[in-house]
Design a protein around this motif. Structure first.
Motif, PDB file in Angstrom:
ATOM      1  N   TYR A 238     -31.769  18.402 -49.281  1.00  0.00           N
ATOM      2  CA  TYR A 238     -31.383  17.759 -50.541  1.00  0.00           C
ATOM      3  C   TYR A 238     -30.272  16.736 -50.319  1.00  0.00           C
ATOM      4  O   TYR A 238     -30.289  15.641 -50.877  1.00  0.00           O
ATOM      5  N   ILE A 239     -29.298  17.085 -49.476  1.00  0.00           N
ATOM      6  CA  ILE A 239     -28.203  16.158 -49.167  1.00  0.00           C
ATOM      7  C   ILE A 239     -28.755  14.890 -48.521  1.00  0.00           C
ATOM      8  O   ILE A 239     -28.376  13.776 -48.884  1.00  0.00           O
ATOM      9  N   LYS A 240     -29.670  15.066 -47.583  1.00  0.00           N
ATOM     10  CA  LYS A 240     -30.276  13.925 -46.904  1.00  0.00           C
ATOM     11  C   LYS A 240     -31.020  13.033 -47.900  1.00  0.00           C
ATOM     12  O   LYS A 240     -30.907  11.809 -47.858  1.00  0.00           O
ATOM     13  N   ARG A 241     -31.745  13.636 -48.832  1.00  0.00           N
ATOM     14  CA  ARG A 241     -32.506  12.867 -49.829  1.00  0.00           C
ATOM     15  C   ARG A 241     -31.579  12.137 -50.794  1.00  0.00           C
ATOM     16  O   ARG A 241     -31.852  11.010 -51.196  1.00  0.00           O
ATOM     17  N   VAL A 242     -30.464  12.759 -51.169  1.00  0.00           N
ATOM     18  CA  VAL A 242     -29.481  12.101 -52.039  1.00  0.00           C
ATOM     19  C   VAL A 242     -28.902  10.878 -51.336  1.00  0.00           C
ATOM     20  O   VAL A 242     -28.746   9.813 -51.937  1.00  0.00           O
ATOM     21  N   GLN A 243     -28.623  11.005 -50.041  1.00  0.00           N
ATOM     22  CA  GLN A 243     -28.100   9.870 -49.285  1.00  0.00           C
ATOM     23  C   GLN A 243     -29.137   8.766 -49.148  1.00  0.00           C
ATOM     24  O   GLN A 243     -28.805   7.582 -49.204  1.00  0.00           O
ATOM     25  N   GLU A 244     -30.407   9.141 -48.954  1.00  0.00           N
ATOM     26  CA  GLU A 244     -31.465   8.140 -48.822  1.00  0.00           C
ATOM     27  C   GLU A 244     -31.685   7.353 -50.108  1.00  0.00           C
ATOM     28  O   GLU A 244     -32.098   6.205 -50.076  1.00  0.00           O
ATOM     29  N   THR A 245     -31.411   7.972 -51.243  1.00  0.00           N
ATOM     30  CA  THR A 245     -31.643   7.316 -52.534  1.00  0.00           C
ATOM     31  C   THR A 245     -30.353   6.772 -53.152  1.00  0.00           C
ATOM     32  O   THR A 245     -30.309   6.525 -54.349  1.00  0.00           O
TER      33      THR A 245
ATOM     34  N   LYS B 297     -30.108  18.597 -57.133  1.00  0.00           N
ATOM     35  CA  LYS B 297     -31.379  18.375 -57.825  1.00  0.00           C
ATOM     36  C   LYS B 297     -31.157  17.530 -59.074  1.00  0.00           C
ATOM     37  O   LYS B 297     -31.977  16.669 -59.409  1.00  0.00           O
ATOM     38  N   GLN B 298     -30.051  17.768 -59.767  1.00  0.00           N
ATOM     39  CA  GLN B 298     -29.736  16.998 -60.973  1.00  0.00           C
ATOM     40  C   GLN B 298     -29.516  15.528 -60.626  1.00  0.00           C
ATOM     41  O   GLN B 298     -30.000  14.632 -61.327  1.00  0.00           O
ATOM     42  N   ILE B 299     -28.812  15.263 -59.544  1.00  0.00           N
ATOM     43  CA  ILE B 299     -28.576  13.882 -59.103  1.00  0.00           C
ATOM     44  C   ILE B 299     -29.909  13.201 -58.804  1.00  0.00           C
ATOM     45  O   ILE B 299     -30.156  12.071 -59.237  1.00  0.00           O
ATOM     46  N   LEU B 300     -30.774  13.889 -58.093  1.00  0.00           N
ATOM     47  CA  LEU B 300     -32.083  13.319 -57.760  1.00  0.00           C
ATOM     48  C   LEU B 300     -32.917  13.097 -59.018  1.00  0.00           C
ATOM     49  O   LEU B 300     -33.609  12.085 -59.142  1.00  0.00           O
ATOM     50  N   GLY B 301     -32.825  14.006 -59.961  1.00  0.00           N
ATOM     51  CA  GLY B 301     -33.553  13.859 -61.217  1.00  0.00           C
ATOM     52  C   GLY B 301     -33.088  12.657 -62.018  1.00  0.00           C
ATOM     53  O   GLY B 301     -33.894  11.937 -62.617  1.00  0.00           O
ATOM     54  N   GLU B 302     -31.778  12.407 -62.026  1.00  0.00           N
ATOM     55  CA  GLU B 302     -31.232  11.246 -62.729  1.00  0.00           C
ATOM     56  C   GLU B 302     -31.705   9.947 -62.082  1.00  0.00           C
ATOM     57  O   GLU B 302     -31.828   8.927 -62.749  1.00  0.00           O
ATOM     58  N   ARG B 303     -31.968  10.003 -60.792  1.00  0.00           N
ATOM     59  CA  ARG B 303     -32.452   8.818 -60.077  1.00  0.00           C
ATOM     60  C   ARG B 303     -33.964   8.691 -60.155  1.00  0.00           C
ATOM     61  O   ARG B 303     -34.531   7.708 -59.691  1.00  0.00           O
ATOM     62  N   GLY B 304     -34.625   9.689 -60.711  1.00  0.00           N
ATOM     63  CA  GLY B 304     -36.074   9.651 -60.840  1.00  0.00           C
ATOM     64  C   GLY B 304     -36.796   9.935 -59.539  1.00  0.00           C
ATOM     65  O   GLY B 304     -37.903   9.448 -59.314  1.00  0.00           O
TER      66      GLY B 304
ATOM     67  N   SER C 150     -20.364  25.034 -72.570  1.00  0.00           N
ATOM     68  CA  SER C 150     -21.636  24.736 -71.911  1.00  0.00           C
ATOM     69  C   SER C 150     -21.925  23.241 -71.836  1.00  0.00           C
ATOM     70  O   SER C 150     -22.951  22.854 -71.290  1.00  0.00           O
ATOM     71  N   VAL C 151     -21.043  22.405 -72.374  1.00  0.00           N
ATOM     72  CA  VAL C 151     -21.249  20.954 -72.307  1.00  0.00           C
ATOM     73  C   VAL C 151     -21.046  20.518 -70.864  1.00  0.00           C
ATOM     74  O   VAL C 151     -20.012  20.790 -70.254  1.00  0.00           O
ATOM     75  N   LYS C 152     -22.042  19.858 -70.303  1.00  0.00           N
ATOM     76  CA  LYS C 152     -22.006  19.433 -68.897  1.00  0.00           C
ATOM     77  C   LYS C 152     -21.745  17.936 -68.807  1.00  0.00           C
ATOM     78  O   LYS C 152     -22.293  17.152 -69.563  1.00  0.00           O
ATOM     79  N   PHE C 153     -20.915  17.560 -67.886  1.00  0.00           N
ATOM     80  CA  PHE C 153     -20.628  16.154 -67.623  1.00  0.00           C
ATOM     81  C   PHE C 153     -21.400  15.713 -66.395  1.00  0.00           C
ATOM     82  O   PHE C 153     -21.611  16.507 -65.473  1.00  0.00           O
ATOM     83  N   PRO C 154     -21.839  14.447 -66.350  1.00  0.00           N
ATOM     84  CA  PRO C 154     -22.607  13.987 -65.189  1.00  0.00           C
ATOM     85  C   PRO C 154     -21.755  13.988 -63.917  1.00  0.00           C
ATOM     86  O   PRO C 154     -20.541  13.818 -63.975  1.00  0.00           O
ATOM     87  N   ILE C 155     -22.422  14.159 -62.809  1.00  0.00           N
ATOM     88  CA  ILE C 155     -21.747  14.188 -61.515  1.00  0.00           C
ATOM     89  C   ILE C 155     -21.557  12.755 -61.042  1.00  0.00           C
ATOM     90  O   ILE C 155     -22.499  11.975 -61.001  1.00  0.00           O
ATOM     91  N   LYS C 156     -20.331  12.407 -60.682  1.00  0.00           N
ATOM     92  CA  LYS C 156     -20.050  11.066 -60.174  1.00  0.00           C
ATOM     93  C   LYS C 156     -20.547  11.008 -58.737  1.00  0.00           C
ATOM     94  O   LYS C 156     -20.143  11.787 -57.883  1.00  0.00           O
TER      95      LYS C 156
END
Length: 128
Positions: A112-119, A93-100, A69-75
Motif C-alpha cells: 500500500y505504501i508503494k502504491r501511495v508513492q506511485e500515485t 486505503k483512504q488515500i488511494l480511494g481519494e485518488r481514485g 467520529s468526525v474524520k479529517f482528511p489525511i494530508k
C-alpha cells in the motif's frame, strides 16, 4: 487563548462560541460546532480542568457520539516513506480511494505504501 483563561469555564465557553461563529470554517469544523453548540457547557468543563482532548471525547461521547467520529482528511503532500509507514492500512486505503486508485494484489502494508508513492502525482492534480 491565553493559558490563564483556560482555567475559566465561562471564557472557554466564550472561546468555543467565537470560534464557531467564525465564517472561515470548513465543513468538518462546522459539523463539529453544530454538535458542540448545544452541549458547550459540558465540553468547556473538562477543558477548564486541563483534561486531555481524548478523555474529553470519551466523556462527551455519552451525550453525543457523533462529535468524536468526525474524520479529517489525511494530508499527503510531502510525506516520506517513514511518515507513510506510521499510517494504518485503513488510512492508506483512504488515500488511494481519494485518488481514485485501487490497489489490487496489495496484501501487506508495504504494498500500500508503494502504491501511495506511485500515485503521488494524482494527489497534486486533485488539490489544484
Amino acid at each position: 487563548m491565553p493559558k490563564t483563561d483556560v482555567k475559566s469555564k465561562p471564557k472557554v465557553e466564550a472561546a468555543l462560541g467565537s470560534y464557531c461563529a467564525s465564517s472561515s470554517l470548513g465543513p468538518r469544523e462546522k459539523k463539529i460546532c453544530y454538535y458542540i453548540d448545544p452541549i458547550k457547557r459540558d465540553v468547556a468543563q473538562p477543558f477548564s480542568t486541563g483534561m486531555p482532548s481524548d478523555r474529553v471525547c470519551k466523556r462527551i461521547n455519552q451525550a453525543n457520539p457523533e462529535i468524536c467520529s468526525v474524520k479529517f482528511p489525511i494530508k499527503t503532500e510531502k510525506l516520506e516513506v517513514k511518515d507513510l509507514s506510521k499510517l494504518r492500512v485503513k488510512q492508506l486505503k483512504q488515500i488511494l480511494g481519494e485518488r481514485g486508485v485501487e490497489c489490487k494484489g496489495c496484501l501487506e502494508k508495504g504494498d500500500y505504501i508503494k502504491r501511495v508513492q506511485e500515485t503521488e502525482h494524482l494527489a497534486n492534480n486533485i488539490e489544484l
